[in-house]
Design an enzyme around this catalytic site. Sequence first.
Site, PDB file in Angstrom:
ATOM      1  N   ALA A  66       0.866  -1.177   0.000  1.00  0.00           N
ATOM      2  CA  ALA A  66       0.000   0.000   0.000  1.00  0.00           C
ATOM      3  C   ALA A  66       0.902   1.227   0.000  1.00  0.00           C
ATOM      4  O   ALA A  66       2.065   1.162   0.416  1.00  0.00           O
ATOM      5  CB  ALA A  66      -0.871  -0.017   1.251  1.00  0.00           C
ATOM      6  N   GLY A 110       0.634  -4.974   1.098  1.00  0.00           N
ATOM      7  CA  GLY A 110      -0.595  -5.037   0.311  1.00  0.00           C
ATOM      8  C   GLY A 110      -0.383  -5.683  -1.049  1.00  0.00           C
ATOM      9  O   GLY A 110      -1.318  -6.237  -1.631  1.00  0.00           O
ATOM     10  N   GLU A 113      -0.633  -9.284  -0.384  1.00  0.00           N
ATOM     11  CA  GLU A 113      -2.042  -9.565  -0.072  1.00  0.00           C
ATOM     12  C   GLU A 113      -2.901  -9.554  -1.338  1.00  0.00           C
ATOM     13  O   GLU A 113      -3.796 -10.380  -1.506  1.00  0.00           O
ATOM     14  CB  GLU A 113      -2.569  -8.534   0.933  1.00  0.00           C
ATOM     15  N   GLU A 133       4.863  -5.091   7.183  1.00  0.00           N
ATOM     16  CA  GLU A 133       4.131  -4.041   7.903  1.00  0.00           C
ATOM     17  C   GLU A 133       4.655  -3.808   9.308  1.00  0.00           C
ATOM     18  O   GLU A 133       4.627  -2.694   9.834  1.00  0.00           O
ATOM     19  CB  GLU A 133       2.629  -4.384   7.971  1.00  0.00           C
TER      20      GLU A 133
HETATM   21  N1  CO8 Z   1       4.617   3.241  -0.677  1.00  0.00           N
HETATM   22  C1  CO8 Z   1       5.003   4.397  -1.225  1.00  0.00           C
HETATM   23  N2  CO8 Z   1       6.129   4.542  -1.951  1.00  0.00           N
HETATM   24  C2  CO8 Z   1       6.903   3.455  -2.108  1.00  0.00           C
HETATM   25  C3  CO8 Z   1       6.558   2.212  -1.559  1.00  0.00           C
HETATM   26  C4  CO8 Z   1       5.348   2.121  -0.811  1.00  0.00           C
HETATM   27  N3  CO8 Z   1       4.909   0.971  -0.282  1.00  0.00           N
HETATM   28  N4  CO8 Z   1       7.522   1.301  -1.879  1.00  0.00           N
HETATM   29  C5  CO8 Z   1       8.424   1.964  -2.619  1.00  0.00           C
HETATM   30  N5  CO8 Z   1       8.057   3.265  -2.754  1.00  0.00           N
HETATM   31  C6  CO8 Z   1       8.757   4.317  -3.487  1.00  0.00           C
HETATM   32  C7  CO8 Z   1       9.974   4.792  -2.717  1.00  0.00           C
HETATM   33  O1  CO8 Z   1       9.607   5.732  -1.723  1.00  0.00           O
HETATM   34  C8  CO8 Z   1      10.819   5.380  -3.819  1.00  0.00           C
HETATM   35  O2  CO8 Z   1      10.276   6.636  -4.140  1.00  0.00           O
HETATM   36  P1  CO8 Z   1      11.276   7.911  -4.322  1.00  0.00           P
HETATM   37  O3  CO8 Z   1      12.155   7.535  -5.494  1.00  0.00           O
HETATM   38  O4  CO8 Z   1      10.346   9.048  -4.609  1.00  0.00           O
HETATM   39  O5  CO8 Z   1      12.040   8.023  -3.065  1.00  0.00           O
HETATM   40  C9  CO8 Z   1      10.517   4.460  -5.008  1.00  0.00           C
HETATM   41  O6  CO8 Z   1       9.291   3.795  -4.685  1.00  0.00           O
HETATM   42  C10 CO8 Z   1      11.598   3.411  -5.206  1.00  0.00           C
HETATM   43  O7  CO8 Z   1      11.766   2.722  -3.967  1.00  0.00           O
HETATM   44  P2  CO8 Z   1      13.210   2.518  -3.281  1.00  0.00           P
HETATM   45  O8  CO8 Z   1      14.132   3.631  -3.641  1.00  0.00           O
HETATM   46  O9  CO8 Z   1      12.971   2.258  -1.825  1.00  0.00           O
HETATM   47  O10 CO8 Z   1      13.670   1.177  -4.037  1.00  0.00           O
HETATM   48  P3  CO8 Z   1      14.669   0.056  -3.505  1.00  0.00           P
HETATM   49  O11 CO8 Z   1      14.911  -0.852  -4.671  1.00  0.00           O
HETATM   50  O12 CO8 Z   1      15.844   0.685  -2.812  1.00  0.00           O
HETATM   51  O13 CO8 Z   1      13.857  -0.735  -2.358  1.00  0.00           O
HETATM   52  C11 CO8 Z   1      11.907  -1.856  -1.473  1.00  0.00           C
HETATM   53  C12 CO8 Z   1      12.740  -1.492  -2.727  1.00  0.00           C
HETATM   54  C13 CO8 Z   1      12.720  -2.796  -0.589  1.00  0.00           C
HETATM   55  C14 CO8 Z   1      10.654  -2.540  -1.965  1.00  0.00           C
HETATM   56  C15 CO8 Z   1      11.562  -0.576  -0.678  1.00  0.00           C
HETATM   57  O14 CO8 Z   1      11.016   0.395  -1.575  1.00  0.00           O
HETATM   58  C16 CO8 Z   1      10.555  -0.800   0.413  1.00  0.00           C
HETATM   59  O15 CO8 Z   1      10.911  -1.294   1.474  1.00  0.00           O
HETATM   60  N6  CO8 Z   1       9.274  -0.392   0.185  1.00  0.00           N
HETATM   61  C17 CO8 Z   1       8.241  -0.460   1.177  1.00  0.00           C
HETATM   62  C18 CO8 Z   1       7.755  -1.878   1.365  1.00  0.00           C
HETATM   63  C19 CO8 Z   1       6.702  -1.936   2.430  1.00  0.00           C
HETATM   64  O16 CO8 Z   1       6.926  -1.633   3.583  1.00  0.00           O
HETATM   65  N7  CO8 Z   1       5.487  -2.363   2.048  1.00  0.00           N
HETATM   66  C20 CO8 Z   1       4.377  -2.472   2.955  1.00  0.00           C
HETATM   67  C21 CO8 Z   1       3.588  -1.214   2.923  1.00  0.00           C
HETATM   68  S1  CO8 Z   1       2.313  -1.192   4.154  1.00  0.00           S
HETATM   69  C22 CO8 Z   1       1.095  -2.134   3.485  1.00  0.00           C
HETATM   70  O17 CO8 Z   1       1.160  -2.609   2.386  1.00  0.00           O
HETATM   71  C23 CO8 Z   1      -0.074  -2.331   4.359  1.00  0.00           C
HETATM   72  C24 CO8 Z   1      -1.207  -2.976   3.606  1.00  0.00           C
HETATM   73  C25 CO8 Z   1      -2.399  -2.865   4.424  1.00  0.00           C
HETATM   74  C26 CO8 Z   1      -3.666  -3.140   3.662  1.00  0.00           C
HETATM   75  C27 CO8 Z   1      -3.943  -2.156   2.616  1.00  0.00           C
HETATM   76  C28 CO8 Z   1      -4.377  -0.848   3.171  1.00  0.00           C
HETATM   77  C29 CO8 Z   1      -4.650   0.144   2.070  1.00  0.00           C
END
Ligand code: CO8
Length: 259
Positions: A66, A110, A113, A133
């Site tokens: 998400a 998400g 999921e 999460e």
């Molecule tokens: N949300 C928003 N932006 C994101 C997300 C995300 N989940 N994941 C990546 N991005 C963005 C980054 O902020 C970055 O943006 P910017 O260039 O503007 O800084 C861009 O995507 C590229 O990401 P990274 O530079 O971080 O790329 P890497 O290759 O270094 O890392 C990862 C990749 C490991 C996937 C890393 O991006 C990461 O850890 N992302 C977050 C993963 C995460 O925590 N996911 C869970 C989110 S919470 C959730 O899903 C709850 C669901 C609940 C039910 C649904 C409710 C609506």
Amino acid sequence: MAEYGMIKVETRGKVGLVTLDRPAALNALCDQLMTELGQALKGFDADPAVGAIVLTGSEKAFAAGADIKEMKDRSFPAVHFEDFIGNKWETVLTIKKPVIAAVAGFALGGGCELAMMCDLIIAGENAKFGQPEIKLGIIPGAGGTQRLIRAVGKSKAMDLILTGRMMDAAEAERANLVTRVVPVESLLEEAVKMAGVMASYSLPSVAMAKEAVNAAYEMTLREGVRFERRLFHSLFATEDQKEGMSAFAEKRKPDFRNA
Ligand code: CO8
């Protein structure tokens, strides 16, 4: 075909293909993307030329979860009152045609999921699944705690959800989260081929088979078997059952009409 901003939609033969297309955020699932995805899935479900659907992302990410930036300032009363995630996230569960998740790269939070809400998952060799999460001070909110345990069992579900670690494609296959792993270059082709096989059969039987399998999540064995039996009997009311069985007896290919 409708134009969208965060997804791409096309057909390949009788297969509807939805590609999540928000590369700058690794396909983070924001409100607009989920709205568009729901519209596209419903569109394919209603389209008689489509028999099965493939949902995919990019080689780098199916979806990294998400959208954290969109969620981070939301308050408890707001998310509670609107039942945040609610119907918008669960549209895929209402689709009658098979939906295959073709996952390459990250399927996190998400994103994992969403893949688990599909009927089955095929993974590219670089796929990484996780429910991170816990690292954000929350827990999975779109069925992750419930669907992951049903797919992989308690120990691995606890391991993934409580550590937030990622599981690679090989581990996901061993754990039965995915049906099979293929080279990333052939992921889409394999998924479309599989969807094409499903789309070649009689839609009423395909839709009921899917409905019966999914019912196993929610029913006891006795209830589930009774439910299956009712659906099984009802298919004898279709022309396609007569056609399928006659074609076998006459040693020819069936000509299913979805009737
Ligand atoms: N949300 C928003 N932006 C994101 C997300 C995300 N989940 N994941 C990546 N991005 C963005 C980054 O902020 C970055 O943006 P910017 O260039 O503007 O800084 C861009 O995507 C590229 O990401 P990274 O530079 O971080 O790329 P890497 O290759 O270094 O890392 C990862 C990749 C490991 C996937 C890393 O991006 C990461 O850890 N992302 C977050 C993963 C995460 O925590 N996911 C869970 C989110 S919470 C959730 O899903 C709850 C669901 C609940 C039910 C649904 C409710 C609506």
